[in-house]
Design a protein around this motif. Structure first.
Motif, mmCIF file in Angstrom:
data_model
loop_
_atom_site.group_PDB
_atom_site.id
_atom_site.type_symbol
_atom_site.label_atom_id
_atom_site.label_comp_id
_atom_site.label_asym_id
_atom_site.label_seq_id
_atom_site.Cartn_x
_atom_site.Cartn_y
_atom_site.Cartn_z
ATOM 1 N N GLU A 108 0.811 -1.209 0.000
ATOM 2 C CA GLU A 108 0.000 0.000 0.000
ATOM 3 C C GLU A 108 0.854 1.272 0.000
ATOM 4 O O GLU A 108 0.408 2.324 -0.480
ATOM 5 N N HIS A 156 1.874 2.783 16.551
ATOM 6 C CA HIS A 156 1.073 3.459 15.522
ATOM 7 C C HIS A 156 1.147 4.976 15.630
ATOM 8 O O HIS A 156 1.032 5.683 14.630
ATOM 9 N N GLU A 301 -4.395 11.779 17.337
ATOM 10 C CA GLU A 301 -4.771 10.969 16.191
ATOM 11 C C GLU A 301 -4.100 11.505 14.930
ATOM 12 O O GLU A 301 -3.834 12.701 14.814
ATOM 13 N N ALA A 307 -4.270 8.448 7.492
ATOM 14 C CA ALA A 307 -4.737 7.310 8.292
ATOM 15 C C ALA A 307 -4.540 5.979 7.566
ATOM 16 O O ALA A 307 -4.195 4.960 8.175
ATOM 17 N N PHE A 308 -4.733 5.965 6.242
ATOM 18 C CA PHE A 308 -4.611 4.705 5.502
ATOM 19 C C PHE A 308 -3.168 4.208 5.487
ATOM 20 O O PHE A 308 -2.920 2.998 5.442
ATOM 21 N N VAL A 310 -0.948 4.703 8.002
ATOM 22 C CA VAL A 310 -0.707 4.170 9.346
ATOM 23 C C VAL A 310 -1.322 2.779 9.477
ATOM 24 O O VAL A 310 -0.704 1.856 10.022
ATOM 25 N N LYS A 311 -2.521 2.599 8.953
ATOM 26 C CA LYS A 311 -3.189 1.295 9.011
ATOM 27 C C LYS A 311 -2.380 0.233 8.267
ATOM 28 O O LYS A 311 -2.207 -0.890 8.761
ATOM 29 N N ALA A 312 -1.864 0.587 7.099
ATOM 30 C CA ALA A 312 -1.067 -0.374 6.325
ATOM 31 C C ALA A 312 0.182 -0.784 7.089
ATOM 32 O O ALA A 312 0.571 -1.957 7.081
ATOM 33 N N GLN A 314 0.592 -0.806 10.350
ATOM 34 C CA GLN A 314 0.219 -1.599 11.519
ATOM 35 C C GLN A 314 -0.123 -3.034 11.163
ATOM 36 O O GLN A 314 0.021 -3.937 11.976
ATOM 37 N N GLN A 315 -0.565 -3.264 9.941
ATOM 38 C CA GLN A 315 -0.992 -4.601 9.543
ATOM 39 C C GLN A 315 0.127 -5.437 8.932
ATOM 40 O O GLN A 315 -0.083 -6.604 8.623
#
Length: 350
Positions: A108, A156, A301, A307-308, A310-312, A314-315
């Motif tokens: 991503e 994160h 936050e 945000a997308f 950071v999510k990538a 973390q996963q």
């Protein structure tokens, strides 16, 4: 969730010749990043050089062939090959494939970078600051995220701060290059802000001149960048100790560009701000000292635009154990001295 990638031809790191070519590209490109990277330990500096080289050649491919409708397709095909472990003969792609495999780099992140390049090729307009942040997240926040992955960040909040530093640096670039971009038919300043001070964006692009109203918009953008530098820099507390100085140096040098623009009454139409080599060296030393006592990481936050990313991060799966070699402070000081000897040629700029 991203899956581990195949290793190209069983390798675990870029071949020395590939890295040398990538380093030469960075030395001739982003002199601020090259200067700051000299403070990184060797096992982090090498993949960061490979990452920069891929980002640079991908950007150049769009700048030079943006009128080719297949240009973006070709870039995505190259990225597909990199993630399949079959990067071909392009030096920068081979080096990037090593980084992708070794650090389980989420797809991503480079996808976001290429999307930003596609927006450039399409001549996308940015009406609001939020629109601009979405662009910055792709072309710069994604790089901050990839650097954080390389350095082994897991928190994160630290990923959010890394992406925000990337956005801050891109905002500084935009503020510095208003005139240069306009002469190339590009406008990144929020168009809503321009209209609020009485500037018609399309008419201004036809005849880009500096005035006080434009200075207000540039100043407003630099204030946003400064806020992100302040918050983003707190994430340095979550970096490995031997990486903190380099990242703080990069942020400090870029923030200095903004201060130079400000000192020139925000006129970045008629002159491009440059940080001199002596000043860079001073900032490198100051950053190295300041990084020893980092601020507590801000737990706010993330900007919605990042945000997308950071999510990538973390996963992603945990990377395989590395065997990179560390370098001591004295060795890195030698790098800095050598760096400024190479940059001492008259006429060199930021």
């Amino acid at each position: 969730m991203s899956e581990p990638m195949p290793t190209p031809k069983g390798q675990t790191r870029p071949p020395p010749l590939d890295l040398a070519a990538c380093e030469a590209l960075m030395r001739g490109g982003s002199k601020s990043f090259f200067a700051a990277s000299s403070l990184l330990p060797h096992h982090v500096r090498m993949p960061s050089v490979a990452l920069y080289a891929f980002c640079r050649v991908a950007d150049d491919a769009i700048d030079e062939h943006g009128d080719d409708p297949l240009a973006m397709d070709k870039l995505y095909a190259r990225l597909d090959a990199i993630y399949a472990g079959e990067p071909g003969e392009i030096i920068e792609d081979r080096a990037m494939a090593m980084v992708v495999h070794r650090y389980a780099l989420p797809r991503e992140l480079p996808d976001a970078l290429l999307e930003g390049f596609a927006w450039d090729a399409a001549g996308r307009h940015y009406e609001t600051l939020d629109d601009l942040h979405h662009y910055c997240a792709r072309v710069a926040g994604s790089v901050g995220a990839m650097m954080a992955v390389i350095m082994g960040v897991r928190d994160h909040h630290a990923f959010a701060r890394a992406c925000e530093l990337g956005n801050a640096m891109q905002l500084t670039n935009i503020a510095r290059d208003v005139g240069e971009d306009a002469r190339n038919g590009r406008l990144y300043l929020p168009r809503q802000w321009l209209r609020e001070v009485g500037i018609d964006p399309e008419q201004w692009l036809q005849r880009p001149v500096f005035n006080d109203a434009l200075g207000q918009v540039i100043g407003k953008l630099l204030l946003e960048a400064d806020a992100l530098y302040q918050r983003g820099s707190t994430g340095i507390a979550h970096l490995p100790r031997d990486c903190r100085g380099a990242i703080l140096a990069a942020a400090t040098i870029y923030a200095e560009i903004g201060r130079i623009v400000s000192d020139r009454s925000m006129d970045s139409v008629n002159e491009r701000a440059v940080v001199g080599n002596a000043r860079k060296l001073t900032l490198l030393c100051l950053a190295k000292a300041r990084a020893q006592l980092p601020q507590r990481c801000d737990t706010s936050e993330a900007l919605p635009a990042i945000a997308f990313l950071v999510k990538a991060c973390q996963q992603r799966p945990r990377r395989a154990p590395g065997n990179g070699e560390a370098r001591n402070f004295d060795e890195r000081c030698e790098w800095v001295i050598d760096l400024f000897e190479r940059l001492s040629t008259p006429g060199r700029q930021l």
